[in-house]
Structure formats: C-alpha cells, structure tokens
Design an enzyme around this catalytic site. Sequence first.
Site, PDB file in Angstrom:
ATOM      1  N   LYS A   1       0.843  -1.194   0.000  1.00 54.13           N
ATOM      2  CA  LYS A   1       0.000   0.000   0.000  1.00 54.13           C
ATOM      3  C   LYS A   1       0.884   1.252   0.000  1.00 54.13           C
ATOM      4  O   LYS A   1       1.971   1.236   0.577  1.00 54.13           O
ATOM      5  CB  LYS A   1      -0.844   0.041   1.282  1.00 54.13           C
ATOM      6  CG  LYS A   1      -2.048  -0.877   1.287  1.00 54.13           C
ATOM      7  CD  LYS A   1      -2.869  -0.649   2.552  1.00 54.13           C
ATOM      8  CE  LYS A   1      -4.021  -1.639   2.643  1.00 54.13           C
ATOM      9  NZ  LYS A   1      -5.023  -1.473   1.584  1.00 54.13           N
TER      10      LYS A   1
ATOM     11  N   ARG B   1     -10.379 -11.269   1.704  1.00 53.96           N
ATOM     12  CA  ARG B   1     -11.258 -12.302   1.123  1.00 53.96           C
ATOM     13  C   ARG B   1     -10.608 -13.680   1.163  1.00 53.96           C
ATOM     14  O   ARG B   1     -11.288 -14.690   1.177  1.00 53.96           O
ATOM     15  CB  ARG B   1     -11.665 -11.883  -0.296  1.00 53.96           C
ATOM     16  CG  ARG B   1     -10.523 -11.742  -1.248  1.00 53.96           C
ATOM     17  CD  ARG B   1     -10.893 -10.940  -2.486  1.00 53.96           C
ATOM     18  NE  ARG B   1     -10.941  -9.501  -2.229  1.00 53.96           N
ATOM     19  CZ  ARG B   1     -11.266  -8.588  -3.146  1.00 53.96           C
ATOM     20  NH1 ARG B   1     -11.574  -8.974  -4.365  1.00 53.96           N
ATOM     21  NH2 ARG B   1     -11.284  -7.304  -2.828  1.00 53.96           N
TER      22      ARG B   1
HETATM   23  N1  BES Z   1      -8.144  -3.603   4.288  1.00 54.92           N
HETATM   24  C1  BES Z   1      -8.337  -3.140   2.958  1.00 54.92           C
HETATM   25  C2  BES Z   1      -9.628  -2.374   2.767  1.00 54.92           C
HETATM   26  C3  BES Z   1      -9.786  -1.081   3.525  1.00 54.92           C
HETATM   27  C4  BES Z   1      -9.569   0.134   2.905  1.00 54.92           C
HETATM   28  C5  BES Z   1     -10.224  -1.079   4.836  1.00 54.92           C
HETATM   29  C6  BES Z   1      -9.747   1.316   3.606  1.00 54.92           C
HETATM   30  C7  BES Z   1     -10.396   0.101   5.539  1.00 54.92           C
HETATM   31  C8  BES Z   1     -10.176   1.302   4.915  1.00 54.92           C
HETATM   32  C9  BES Z   1      -8.355  -4.340   2.000  1.00 54.92           C
HETATM   33  O1  BES Z   1      -7.604  -5.447   2.366  1.00 54.92           O
HETATM   34  C10 BES Z   1      -7.778  -3.874   0.703  1.00 54.92           C
HETATM   35  O2  BES Z   1      -6.656  -3.500   0.692  1.00 54.92           O
HETATM   36  N2  BES Z   1      -8.596  -3.895  -0.349  1.00 54.92           N
HETATM   37  C11 BES Z   1      -8.183  -3.454  -1.620  1.00 54.92           C
HETATM   38  C12 BES Z   1      -8.748  -4.398  -2.642  1.00 54.92           C
HETATM   39  C13 BES Z   1      -8.177  -4.209  -4.018  1.00 54.92           C
HETATM   40  C14 BES Z   1      -6.734  -4.625  -4.054  1.00 54.92           C
HETATM   41  C15 BES Z   1      -8.990  -5.059  -4.986  1.00 54.92           C
HETATM   42  C16 BES Z   1      -8.725  -2.033  -1.820  1.00 54.92           C
HETATM   43  O3  BES Z   1      -9.826  -1.750  -1.352  1.00 54.92           O
HETATM   44  O4  BES Z   1      -8.011  -1.231  -2.398  1.00 54.92           O
HETATM   45 ZN    ZN Z   2      -5.546  -5.304   1.771  1.00 53.79          ZN
END
Ligand code: BES
Ligand code: ZN
Length: 490
Positions: free
Chosen positions: A269, A343
Amino acid sequence: MNITSQKGDILKTEADIRVVGIYEGEDWENAFISRLGEETGGKLKVNARKREFEGKTGQILSFPELLIVGLGKQEALSKSLREITGLVYGHLQNLPVTHVALELFGEDDDAYDPQATAQAMAEALLLASYQFDTYKKPKRKNIVEEIILIAEDGRDALKAQKGIEKAEMIIDGVTVARDLVNTPAQDMSPIRLAQTAEKIAKLCPDMRLRIFNREQIEKKNMGAFLAVAQGSESEPRLIHIIYKPEKAKKIIAIVGKGITFDSGGLSLKPANAMQSMKCDMAGSASVLGFFATIARIKPNIEIHGIIAATDNMPSAKAMKPGDIVRASNKKTIEILNTDAEGRLTLADALVYAQKQNPDYIIDLATLTGACVVALGEEIAGVMSNDSDLAHSLISSATSIGEELWELPLFARYSKLIESEIADLQNIATTPYGGTLTAGLFLKEFVEDDQKWAHIDIAGPAFAERPLSSYLGKGATGYGVRTLVKWIESL
Ligand code: BES
Ligand code: ZN
Ligand code: ZN
C-alpha cells in the site's frame, strides 16, 4: 461514569445541573413560568428569546444550573435521541459539573417507551465518554461522575433502570471492540487477539474456545488463509469462540476479518493508505466485543465466533502475485493482488463457519476501499443471498443508529473474478464495483442454501473524523450494537 434512573421532578432534583428537553414549536415558555414561577421562568423566557432558542434539534440554551435542549419535531425524536444526548454530553464536558440530572426525553410522546429511551440515552452517554488512554493521558478527564435519568413516573423509572443496565452490557462489548482496534498493531498480534478471546470465554460458563496454530491450520487445508499468513513473522491463529446455552432455538455464526495489520503485502500500500491499517481487524474486534456482551445478556441462541487472524506483510516468504492457492473447500485461487487478502482469510473462515451447521452466517469485514467510495465513512454495506436476512440486519442497524445499506450480489459480475488458470482470481478484471466483486468472491465459499450476509465495514469501523456527537475519532466498535439488536429479533 455512573448512570441511574430515579422518579422525580427534574426541576426540583438535587444536582449540579439539570437538563430539560423542549420540542420545536412547543409552548414551553409558559410551561416554564408555571413550573418555575413568574420570576425565574420569566427571566428564562427573555434569555431564550434573546438567544433565538427555538427548540431545534440539538440547540442548547445554557444557564448556570439548567440546560435546555432542543429536541426538534416530536415525530422525529426517536431518530435523533442518541445524537441529541451525545451533544448534551459534549456540552456538559465543558462545564464544571460532576452530578447531572437529565430528563428522559420524549416522556409526553404517545410512543414513549421508558426502557428504550433510557437505553438509547445511556448508550449515547457511555459511547461519548469513551477515551483510549493506554498510551497517553487524556487531554481532559471525564469530570461528569453521575448522571441521573429522571422519570416523572415511578414505574417508568424502574423500566428506565433496566434500559440503563442493558446499555451498560452492550457498551461494555463495544468498548472491548474499540480498545482492540485502537491498540497499535505492534501490540495487537493474532496471539493477543486469541488471548482476548480466552479472557472473554472465561466470563461465562456456557462459553468454550478453540484456538488453532499454524500447523493445525495446515491440517485443515486452509491454503488461502495460510497464503496470507506465510509472509508474516507473527504466528497466525484461527480463533473459534462458542456460546452454547442449554436450549438454543437457533444457531448462528459470526465471522470477523482479523488482519492485525494490512501492509498490502508485496502489492504494498502507499504510505497514506497504510496509516490506519491497524484497523483491519475491526471485524474480529466486533466479534469479540459481541461475545463480551453475549456473556452478560445470555441469549437463547447458540453462537459461533470465527476469526482467521494474521498480519498481511511483505517478506521473502510472502505470497506473490500470480501464486495459486487452494482453499479448504478445494477451490483454487489465483492471487493477483496480495492487498486483496481479507477475502482470502475469510474464504477459509466461511468454509469453517458452515461446518457448525448455522442457520445464519454473518461476516463483518473492513474489506474494500471501494465501499468507502460508494457509501462514505458513516455507512456500511450489506450483501446477502437472503433478502429477509439483509432486511432484518438493516432494520436492526437503523434502529440503534448504525447506518447500513444493501448492495447487490450481482450474479453477472461473477465472471469478473473467473481466472484463466484457477477457479477464481482474488481481484476483478476491472477496477469498478470493487465491493460487489469482493462480495461475490466470498459467495464462492458459502453453499447456495446457506443463509449468509456479508457486511463491509471499511467505512464506519474506524473514524478519521468524528462520525457523530457520540462517536469520536478512532475505532467505533461498529457492528456490536447491530448484532445484539439482531439476535433479539430471531
Ligand atoms: N483492508 C483493505 C480495505 C480497507 C480500505 C479497509 C480502507 C479500511 C479502509 C483491504 O484489504 C484492501 O486493501 N482492499 C483493496 C482491494 C483491491 C486490491 C482489490 C482495496 O480496497 O483497495
Ligand atoms: Zn488489503
Ligand atoms: Zn485488508
């Protein structure tokens, strides 16, 4: 802070300050004059006129020993009760008062229910007084020590007392969840989560706990969960907490996403997006908070809490984009983005949950940033293969002041997560509708005849700005109150 209820006349109650509610448009000035006498009541009236007090929702008129609060329109009060009570608490915090007499709002309403009113008000007060002080002395101490909710009628006061006790049991659970989420990842490992589960399970003789370590998780063939865990130094845990009363009328399973820190893994990230990722175990925190409340309200329902807890870290051992793993239901998954890890862990947790033969499975997960884009920070999304279940969750949530809206499990989008070389891929081929494709991915791990709802709490689980008058920045414990309300409807 001690909250109790008592019968009495609010204006004659001994306290540092009295709080009285006034409806918008109510002929309250004359009522005050008759209650307080021409002199005091008259002064009040002049003052209120000067300050343009009209009884609008949340308007506050402050006198040395009296606060007058606008309740807005009578018909709308039940919806704004918590918000108004939170505002009152915020106001009291700035005054040099420790003992407060607070009128039960809406007493003259036809639909007035003293127990529900007291519960809602006590919940708002307790939520508003939350402080996370493990790492820093609070800027200001809570100086309000005692709040007495005043009822005009003696029997109502007894009912209100019940409502207060209920609120205390529920907010205890919410506080457990908030503390777990606010605790930084350095101190909130999967093992710490498991230890918390142990403490909670000990609260009640009808609770049992099963905890599985990496080897045991391997034996369960949870390849998707293990793929996330393989990059981390801290050991994963599968946590299964069980509440089993003697004569249960239903069985439910609550699954919580338990990523104790989400760095994104090798699909790292950006710095800003990582800042608050200690919150990625908020789903599991709400499961544990819920069990803390269950231990006290002891419902007639068998409840399973299931958490696949791990960090998501980049390392030489970490899963790589392109890897293909096999989940415990034998489905293969091509991992294209290691940041779509929730997931993967939930897939195995859901398969495990189904083995408990539940009537319903509900999962709570900070699953997608897309859900925050779609619904904003205050609203969670629910997707379900059973519309009655979705609707009962929504009505439970709405009635206790947690916002929840339905999103579709839109079948045609399933093709977006089909992989060329595995059964599934963990991200869609398009960036659009990310919450829906995540929900559809989870659906692949739930049998069609298993009633299941997925709640994406990425928005409201962790507040980057205060979400309401009674929920400040940081962890909110979203889901605990909704679940408590929901099981009462079963
Ligand atoms: N934990 C994150 C989602 C999240 C984002 C939670 C902001 C709380 C606040 C999740 O694991 C994630 O990183 N999701 C990605 C999915 C993408 C790679 C398809 C996302 O939402 O960017
Ligand atoms: Zn994630
Ligand atoms: Zn995540």
